[in-house]
Design a protein around this motif. Structure first.
Motif, PDB file in Angstrom:
ATOM      1  N   ASN A 241       0.777  -1.230   0.000  1.00  0.00           N
ATOM      2  CA  ASN A 241       0.000   0.000   0.000  1.00  0.00           C
ATOM      3  C   ASN A 241       0.815   1.290   0.000  1.00  0.00           C
ATOM      4  OD1 ASN A 241      -2.865  -0.981   0.179  1.00  0.00           O
ATOM      5  ND2 ASN A 241      -1.934  -2.090   1.866  1.00  0.00           N
ATOM      6  N   TYR A 242       2.068   1.217   0.358  1.00  0.00           N
ATOM      7  CA  TYR A 242       2.863   2.448   0.444  1.00  0.00           C
ATOM      8  C   TYR A 242       4.172   2.350  -0.321  1.00  0.00           C
ATOM      9  CZ  TYR A 242      -0.469   4.249   3.738  1.00  0.00           C
ATOM     10  OH  TYR A 242      -1.626   4.712   4.300  1.00  0.00           O
ATOM     11  N   TYR A 243       5.022   1.398   0.027  1.00  0.00           N
ATOM     12  CA  TYR A 243       6.358   1.378  -0.559  1.00  0.00           C
ATOM     13  C   TYR A 243       6.348   1.001  -2.026  1.00  0.00           C
ATOM     14  CZ  TYR A 243       7.884   2.498   4.058  1.00  0.00           C
ATOM     15  OH  TYR A 243       8.051   3.155   5.248  1.00  0.00           O
ATOM     16  N   SER A 244       5.256   0.402  -2.489  1.00  0.00           N
ATOM     17  CA  SER A 244       5.136   0.135  -3.924  1.00  0.00           C
ATOM     18  C   SER A 244       4.994   1.449  -4.702  1.00  0.00           C
ATOM     19  CB  SER A 244       3.948  -0.778  -4.199  1.00  0.00           C
ATOM     20  OG  SER A 244       2.745  -0.168  -3.780  1.00  0.00           O
ATOM     21  N   MET A 245       4.628   2.527  -3.996  1.00  0.00           N
ATOM     22  CA  MET A 245       4.525   3.844  -4.634  1.00  0.00           C
ATOM     23  C   MET A 245       5.889   4.350  -5.112  1.00  0.00           C
ATOM     24  SD  MET A 245       1.770   5.533  -1.922  1.00  0.00           S
ATOM     25  CE  MET A 245       2.670   7.032  -1.829  1.00  0.00           C
ATOM     26  N   LEU A 246       6.961   3.789  -4.581  1.00  0.00           N
ATOM     27  CA  LEU A 246       8.295   4.242  -4.961  1.00  0.00           C
ATOM     28  C   LEU A 246       8.620   3.907  -6.408  1.00  0.00           C
ATOM     29  CD1 LEU A 246      10.267   3.316  -1.719  1.00  0.00           C
ATOM     30  CD2 LEU A 246       9.609   5.596  -2.487  1.00  0.00           C
ATOM     31  N   GLU A 247       7.981   2.879  -6.944  1.00  0.00           N
ATOM     32  CA  GLU A 247       8.156   2.485  -8.343  1.00  0.00           C
ATOM     33  C   GLU A 247       9.610   2.314  -8.747  1.00  0.00           C
ATOM     34  OE1 GLU A 247       5.956   5.024 -10.971  1.00  0.00           O
ATOM     35  OE2 GLU A 247       4.131   4.858  -9.795  1.00  0.00           O
TER      36      GLU A 247
ATOM     37  N   GLU B 104      12.781  -0.476  -8.615  1.00  0.00           N
ATOM     38  CA  GLU B 104      13.120  -1.872  -8.366  1.00  0.00           C
ATOM     39  C   GLU B 104      14.574  -1.969  -7.928  1.00  0.00           C
ATOM     40  OE1 GLU B 104      11.010  -4.495  -8.500  1.00  0.00           O
ATOM     41  OE2 GLU B 104       9.401  -3.070  -8.927  1.00  0.00           O
ATOM     42  N   LEU B 105      14.777  -2.174  -6.636  1.00  0.00           N
ATOM     43  CA  LEU B 105      16.115  -2.383  -6.098  1.00  0.00           C
ATOM     44  C   LEU B 105      16.135  -3.722  -5.372  1.00  0.00           C
ATOM     45  CD1 LEU B 105      16.830   1.094  -4.443  1.00  0.00           C
ATOM     46  CD2 LEU B 105      17.800   0.234  -6.565  1.00  0.00           C
TER      47      LEU B 105
ATOM     48  N   GLN C  11      21.165  -3.983  -2.949  1.00  0.00           N
ATOM     49  CA  GLN C  11      21.307  -2.636  -3.502  1.00  0.00           C
ATOM     50  C   GLN C  11      20.742  -1.607  -2.535  1.00  0.00           C
ATOM     51  OE1 GLN C  11      19.188  -3.345  -7.181  1.00  0.00           O
ATOM     52  NE2 GLN C  11      21.082  -3.233  -8.383  1.00  0.00           N
ATOM     53  N   PHE C  12      19.590  -1.916  -1.961  1.00  0.00           N
ATOM     54  CA  PHE C  12      18.972  -1.013  -1.004  1.00  0.00           C
ATOM     55  C   PHE C  12      19.866  -0.815   0.214  1.00  0.00           C
ATOM     56  CE2 PHE C  12      16.217  -0.239   2.703  1.00  0.00           C
ATOM     57  CZ  PHE C  12      15.704   0.992   2.327  1.00  0.00           C
ATOM     58  N   MET C  13      20.448  -1.902   0.734  1.00  0.00           N
ATOM     59  CA  MET C  13      21.321  -1.785   1.906  1.00  0.00           C
ATOM     60  C   MET C  13      22.555  -0.942   1.597  1.00  0.00           C
ATOM     61  SD  MET C  13      21.052  -5.461   3.903  1.00  0.00           S
ATOM     62  CE  MET C  13      21.562  -6.471   2.527  1.00  0.00           C
ATOM     63  N   VAL C  14      23.139  -1.135   0.423  1.00  0.00           N
ATOM     64  CA  VAL C  14      24.303  -0.331   0.025  1.00  0.00           C
ATOM     65  C   VAL C  14      23.905   1.140  -0.061  1.00  0.00           C
ATOM     66  CG1 VAL C  14      25.879   0.175  -1.894  1.00  0.00           C
ATOM     67  CG2 VAL C  14      25.575  -2.193  -1.106  1.00  0.00           C
TER      68      VAL C  14
ATOM     69  N   TYR D 144      22.290   6.162  -9.233  1.00  0.00           N
ATOM     70  CA  TYR D 144      21.960   6.137  -7.806  1.00  0.00           C
ATOM     71  C   TYR D 144      23.184   6.506  -6.971  1.00  0.00           C
ATOM     72  CZ  TYR D 144      17.484   3.898  -8.656  1.00  0.00           C
ATOM     73  OH  TYR D 144      16.204   3.635  -9.066  1.00  0.00           O
ATOM     74  N   VAL D 145      24.358   6.214  -7.517  1.00  0.00           N
ATOM     75  CA  VAL D 145      25.619   6.401  -6.803  1.00  0.00           C
ATOM     76  C   VAL D 145      26.583   7.141  -7.704  1.00  0.00           C
ATOM     77  CG1 VAL D 145      27.607   5.136  -5.879  1.00  0.00           C
ATOM     78  CG2 VAL D 145      25.316   4.286  -5.453  1.00  0.00           C
ATOM     79  N   SER D 146      27.408   7.968  -7.098  1.00  0.00           N
ATOM     80  CA  SER D 146      28.502   8.584  -7.850  1.00  0.00           C
ATOM     81  C   SER D 146      29.808   8.298  -7.129  1.00  0.00           C
ATOM     82  CB  SER D 146      28.287  10.088  -8.018  1.00  0.00           C
ATOM     83  OG  SER D 146      28.357  10.734  -6.769  1.00  0.00           O
ATOM     84  N   ARG D 147      30.852   8.165  -7.914  1.00  0.00           N
ATOM     85  CA  ARG D 147      32.194   7.895  -7.382  1.00  0.00           C
ATOM     86  C   ARG D 147      33.056   9.136  -7.550  1.00  0.00           C
ATOM     87  NH1 ARG D 147      33.570   1.791  -8.420  1.00  0.00           N
ATOM     88  NH2 ARG D 147      31.638   1.091  -9.376  1.00  0.00           N
TER      89      ARG D 147
END
Length: 148
Positions: free
Chosen positions: A24-30, A32-33, A37-40, A78-81
């Motif tokens: 109901n909520y986090y699916s709103m993020l649309e 896919e991680l 990937q999410f933990m990193v 998502y990330v920059s080096r």
């Protein structure tokens, strides 16, 4: 009822809560991680800039595994080096534009969940919830294992 049964019941309730919130909520993020990937991304968001070996140590993953995850995250911005100006042999990771956008949206969804559900708790219930969560975290991360 035995303690084990109570804990299993609590686990089941939290699984149901997580399923409800995910649908109901986090699916709103649309977005896919994968869980890794999410933990990193979370580590980078909380500690940026951060070195790859620090993420590897925190997650208990090999440097190679973290590098592969970072490569995928970098590809989608998502990330920059950046080169560490204090040690040019080190790479520092920060959130890229997609990572910034993701965490702004994640924070918005968190606020919705808090406003719609957790705000229904009294301040004392909220403190108790937090204190129990801290205690469980400390027990789990203390490294002591008991085989009673």
């Amino acid at each position: 009822m035995k303690q084990e049964d109570l804990i299993k019941e609590a686990f089941h309730i939290f699984e149901e809560i997580n399923n409800h919130l995910a649908i109901n909520y986090y699916s709103m993020l649309e977005i896919e991680l994968s869980p890794k990937q999410f933990m990193v991304l979370q580590i980078i968001n909380e500690n940026h800039p951060v070195k790859v070996h620090e993420i590897s140590k925190q997650l208990g993953l090999s440097m190679s595994s973290v590098s592969q995850i970072v490569n995928r995250l970098e590809k989608d911005y998502y990330v920059s080096r950046d080169i560490n100006p204090e040690n040019r042999r080190e790479i520092l990771l920060s959130l890229g534009p997609s990572g910034d956008k993701f965490f702004k949206e994640y924070e918005r969804v968190d606020r919705l969940v808090i406003d719609n559900y957790f705000s229904k708790l009294t301040i004392e219930e909220t403190r108790l919830f937090r204190d129990i969560a801290k205690k469980i975290y400390n027990v789990i991360t203390s490294g002591s294992k008991s085989n009673d």
